[in-house]
Design an enzyme around this catalytic site. Structure first.
Site, PDB file in Angstrom:
ATOM      1  N   ASN A 138       0.822  -1.219   0.000  1.00 16.79           N
ATOM      2  CA  ASN A 138       0.000   0.000   0.000  1.00 16.79           C
ATOM      3  C   ASN A 138       0.846   1.254   0.000  1.00 16.79           C
ATOM      4  O   ASN A 138       0.360   2.334  -0.342  1.00 16.79           O
ATOM      5  CB  ASN A 138      -0.934   0.008   1.206  1.00 16.79           C
ATOM      6  CG  ASN A 138      -2.156  -0.865   0.976  1.00 16.79           C
ATOM      7  OD1 ASN A 138      -2.128  -1.755   0.134  1.00 16.79           O
ATOM      8  ND2 ASN A 138      -3.216  -0.610   1.709  1.00 16.79           N
ATOM      9  N   ASP A 145      -2.295  -6.038   9.329  1.00 20.94           N
ATOM     10  CA  ASP A 145      -3.038  -5.219   8.369  1.00 20.94           C
ATOM     11  C   ASP A 145      -2.391  -5.259   6.988  1.00 20.94           C
ATOM     12  O   ASP A 145      -1.211  -5.564   6.844  1.00 20.94           O
ATOM     13  CB  ASP A 145      -3.117  -3.764   8.853  1.00 20.94           C
ATOM     14  CG  ASP A 145      -1.754  -3.169   9.118  1.00 20.94           C
ATOM     15  OD1 ASP A 145      -0.883  -3.894   9.675  1.00 20.94           O
ATOM     16  OD2 ASP A 145      -1.527  -1.999   8.778  1.00 20.94           O
ATOM     17  N   GLU A 146      -3.197  -4.960   6.008  1.00 18.11           N
ATOM     18  CA  GLU A 146      -2.740  -4.679   4.643  1.00 18.11           C
ATOM     19  C   GLU A 146      -1.844  -5.759   4.047  1.00 18.11           C
ATOM     20  O   GLU A 146      -0.839  -5.449   3.391  1.00 18.11           O
ATOM     21  CB  GLU A 146      -2.011  -3.317   4.600  1.00 18.11           C
ATOM     22  CG  GLU A 146      -2.885  -2.156   5.016  1.00 18.11           C
ATOM     23  CD  GLU A 146      -2.242  -0.805   4.797  1.00 18.11           C
ATOM     24  OE1 GLU A 146      -2.921   0.084   4.255  1.00 18.11           O
ATOM     25  OE2 GLU A 146      -1.052  -0.624   5.166  1.00 18.11           O
ATOM     26  N   LEU A 147      -2.209  -6.997   4.251  1.00 13.70           N
ATOM     27  CA  LEU A 147      -1.421  -8.073   3.644  1.00 13.70           C
ATOM     28  C   LEU A 147      -1.631  -8.045   2.131  1.00 13.70           C
ATOM     29  O   LEU A 147      -2.759  -7.988   1.651  1.00 13.70           O
ATOM     30  CB  LEU A 147      -1.867  -9.415   4.236  1.00 13.70           C
ATOM     31  CG  LEU A 147      -0.843 -10.534   4.185  1.00 13.70           C
ATOM     32  CD1 LEU A 147       0.454 -10.133   4.888  1.00 13.70           C
ATOM     33  CD2 LEU A 147      -1.422 -11.774   4.845  1.00 13.70           C
ATOM     34  N   GLU A 203      -8.366  -6.724   9.411  1.00 13.93           N
ATOM     35  CA  GLU A 203      -8.303  -7.660   8.286  1.00 13.93           C
ATOM     36  C   GLU A 203      -8.129  -9.106   8.740  1.00 13.93           C
ATOM     37  O   GLU A 203      -8.549 -10.035   8.039  1.00 13.93           O
ATOM     38  CB  GLU A 203      -7.147  -7.315   7.344  1.00 13.93           C
ATOM     39  CG  GLU A 203      -7.310  -5.992   6.609  1.00 13.93           C
ATOM     40  CD  GLU A 203      -6.523  -4.896   7.269  1.00 13.93           C
ATOM     41  OE1 GLU A 203      -6.628  -4.756   8.509  1.00 13.93           O
ATOM     42  OE2 GLU A 203      -5.798  -4.174   6.550  1.00 13.93           O
TER      43      GLU A 203
END
Lengths: 557, 557
Positions: free
Chosen positions: A293, A332-334, A383
């Site tokens: 990201n 988060d944000e894998l 997530e």
């Protein structure tokens, strides 16, 4: 009786501009009291712990040094006549309720989140007779001392307050009231963190969520893995040594603040590649936007048993050094393409026959087991329960961040929740895009989150009655892509006090009315000026002209 | 030859990350040079003025104390080998061109804006032989010294640069390059202004537009009208005494910066009512939103001969104390209902038979005459020429602020222009609404104006060829409704450097290419870090990880 309360609460609005967060139950008057040059605080607690005595010293320090003139036209001079005729309050008596255990504030501050005792009763008579502060724990006494310290103004060398008699019965609506700081995009020296902890304590925040590592740097020195910081920190100066971390935690605990460390995994781990390139997939891969990201790309190869072992050992090694019961493993944000294009990950999956999600679940179970073995409750970003099929222990706590709308989905899975939604609580939003070569681009989380916006947050929105108890509280957060020590204070304060009141006071104030920004603004001005007096560079909310004239700058004024 | 230049300019991008604003014409190499512990600056100027000698001392101070490590992975250590083998530059020789007048920097800085001489030629050979700086004025030499000071990094006690040989021929594209500070919504102590002037000088800004008074406070002490500050300042502490003002102007001038005072009239004058209520219409009238763009309402009764006389005397009294040639009388946001509902104003209009516009024109002619009598050129906000029918002298300068789109209309009226458009240059935008009782409201000038946004400003947009010479330059501005000393540095810097380059360098860089944010970002990082080293708390633009890796965080990297 209701009518009388109504009148009292109007008076309260006028005269208790100094309290933040506003107590849940309060009666106040309009009598002035002044302090003698030697104010006597009696600690009627058997074998009082050292940090409670330090807290009393701190109170006396603030009383003597705040030197805050009241925010009215004419400032302190406006009160001169009332001060002169005011009775003198000579003493405050602290005591614990019968049968209360005597522990240090520090010990109380790191108890499991659902058994902390932060309530207190504070009475300040209007005739100068002794004020009393009673609680069921030293932590409750500390909260009461914090409230007491906020009543006082100074003019011409005289310390005074304006709203006796006071009777407060107070305790927090929510047990988790936090602030998160990211020390990986930019490093913050210990002194900045200590100053931030001070400010947190002033508004009764009780959880420092320390997002200590990320892809950009690994400033956490771990005795068993010294190479991580040696290679992964920005420089040898930009490292938190074990002593730094203990100093920060000790300081926080004494101020009634628990510390939750976060080692974000398996994403947000590029900095581990500096010492262990073999553990990291898509390390600084290009184009970064395909694999992360934000730059740089890089995620732990959690399919690799060596990586599972390393991370599990790392978590155990760090968790054993911290006293609090919460520890965040991130999550988060894998980024999936990172693993799709990583030959080693694909090879592992082929040889084990596992799916990526199964491997992620194994990894998480192993790393969480290391936390649980050290007595910690694992905490994850949303997530991990909304986007991934990971087996978690039932008591895992979930940080809702992407959107406030997602809390309901987490609650539906019956996990406990910390409210940290970007649409209300992200302090970094509003500075637009920092990615290079993007003129005029807005960022994903514009606009700026005003204190008014965060103040209107409803912790229980969209929760069924049975889900409401899942909401532990919440926190405002500073991600530091565009922040560093040069703007820490003004970007955080007083905005982060907004949620401090939402989660301490809850939906309604002591007058029974819903919290609202109009009532709150004069109190927040007062808090901001007190913060500045105490050395925290909180930003101005309005022209001073407005701050001196409550409601004169309201839209319909 | 074009091909060779192409190669040089690529090298320039790589090795001159340190210069801001980038010179208009430059050749650079990639040879390292280092400084001896005693660097010799020879001032080959007859009877050199004291402020030039001070500027040389300042250069030596920066060389010794900047201690800026280069922004590369490994920081200074990355350069260790190159430093070791670098030739030593032992001296810099300053001289004026043949026939140049020798004046102090201060005297040059306050010359009329169209006759200032700020150009210079700087040559730094690659072999360690003497560097030379030549200009047509001491002000030009000062600009050259500023450029020279930006080349230098430090590692392990050694000061060095990376890009010899250097040959620069430089002069500003625009004569007006400003920064505006509002000291009325919040007061800023002299030390804050001095620090801001320092930072301005580092990026060759040459005009401090001091919006010193407004409706909220009148911090300007005027000997002939002491009551204005005594009654209209926030407090007796929040006053600029005549000595403060002289100190600030003297300091600014020595740094090559002129000071343009603004006493905003006839609107934005509520604070005058504190001492002269009879001069102010709709003083704190309610609802304020009917009578002003922001609270409090209040405007000078310009139809009243006593007010015309007072304002004219005030302008003359202040103008005679300042050396610069520009002086702003303001003139923005005049509210008509304020006068419509003011009996005294309506009575005056009835008795004289004048229209409000005619009276405004008379008022402006009288106050401007006082400025002109003191040798000043009047400056006004755009409404004075776009919304009102006011007779102005032809050489009046107009500040375009409401929108960049309005510059063309001002040019069509043949007035000279300073570009200060809110849609590019308002540093206060993006914090959302500060008016009370407005939860979640965005403000009129959201979003935040990024440095990228201001950097893409085209000073000559929509101008015909014959109008282009009307554009004197521009400025970024800090209105301080939500700013005070606690956030001054990070909200201003390095963003205000963005227009400093736009107006110094102009549309194209030394490589002939249009200025663009991608090339600029590494240089702006460098400037920001140098500012922090010099004690100005400029905000971070990207994670340090990105700052150390030029272009690695670009969108397509």
């Amino acid at each position: 009786m209701l009518a009388v309360l109504g009148i009292l609460s109007l008076a309260a609005v006028r005269t208790t501009a100094s309290l933040w967060p506003i107590p849940r139950s309060m009666q106040s008057g309009s009598t002035f009291l002044k302090l003698p040059s030697q104010f006597n605080v009696t600690v009627s607690v058997p074998s009082p712990p050292a940090d409670l005595l330090d807290a009393v010293k701190e109170l006396n320090w603030y009383l003597a040094n705040d030197q805050l003139q009241r925010l009215v036209v004419g400032r302190g001079a406006y009160d001169a006549q009332d001060i002169e005729s005011a009775p003198t309050l000579t003493s405050l008596m602290l005591s614990l309720e019968d049968g209360a255990e005597v522990n240090s504030i520090s010990a109380e501050a790191v108890k499991a989140i659902d058994i902390r005792s932060e309530g207190y009763q504070l009475d300040i008579p209007a005739d100068g007779s002794t004020a009393t502060l009673v609680a069921n724990s030293t932590l409750g006494l500390y909260r009461g001392l914090t409230t007491f310290s906020q009543f006082w103004y100074e003019y011409a060398g005289q310390v005074y307050m304006t709203s006796a008699p006071i009777s407060i019965q107070d305790s927090p609506a929510y047990p988790y009231r936090g602030f998160m700081l990211d020390t990986a995009r930019h490093y913050f020296p210990t002194t900045d963190i200590i100053r931030t902890l001070d400010a947190m304590s002033w508004v009764k925040l009780n959880m420092f969520h320390w997002h200590i590592t990320d892809s950009q740097s690994f400033p956490l020195y771990v005795a068993e893995f010294p190479e991580l910081a040696q290679q992964g920190a920005y420089s040898s100066e930009d490292v938190y040594t074990p002593q730094d971390i203990q100093d920060i935690i000790t300081y926080a605990n004494q101020k009634g603040i628990d510390v939750m460390l976060e080692i974000d995994t398996p994403g947000h781990t590029t900095s581990i590649a500096a010492s262990h390139p073999e553990y990291v997939a898509c390390n600084q891969a290009s184009p970064w936007a395909t694999y992360a990201n934000e730059p740089p790309a890089g995620q732990l190869r959690f399919t690799d048993p060596a990586v599972v072992n390393f991370t599990t050992q790392l978590f155990g090694a760090v968790a054993k050094t911290v006293p609090g019961t919460l520890f965040s493993s991130g999550g988060d944000e894998l980024n999936i393409p990172c693993y799709r294009d990583d030959n080693r990950t694909q090879g592992e999956l082929n040889s084990t026959g596992l799916t990526l999600e199964e491997a992620l679940s194994n990894f998480t179970q192993s790393t969480h087991a290391a936390l649980i073995a050290e007595g910690k409750t694992p905490v994850v970003w949303e997530e991990m329960v909304l986007d991934h099929n990971v087996t978690l222990s039932n008591d895992t706590i979930v940080l809702v961040w992407i959107s406030s709308a997602n809390a309901a989905a987490v609650a539906a899975k019956n996990y406990r929740i910390v409210q940290a939604p970007s649409d209300y609580f992200y302090l970094d939003c509003g500075a637009s895009e920092w990615i290079g070569d993007t003129p005029e681009a807005t960022s994903w989380c514009d606009p700026f989150k005003t204190w008014q916006k965060s103040y209107t947050f409803d912790p229980l929105a969209n929760m069924t009655d049975s889900q409401k108890s899942l909401v532990l509280g919440g926190e405002q957060l500073l991600w530091t892509e565009q922040s560093s020590p040069t703007n820490l204070d003004p970007i955080v304060w007083p905005r982060a006090a907004s949620s401090a009141e939402v989660f301490w006071t809850g939906a309604t104030g002591p007058d029974g009315a819903r919290l609202n920004v109009t009532e709150a603004l004069p109190r927040l001005h007062d808090l901001r000026f007190r913060m500045v007096q105490r050395g925290v560079g909180a930003i101005a909310l309005q022209p001073l002209w407005c701050a001196l004239r409550p409601h004169a700058c309201d839209i319909n004024s």
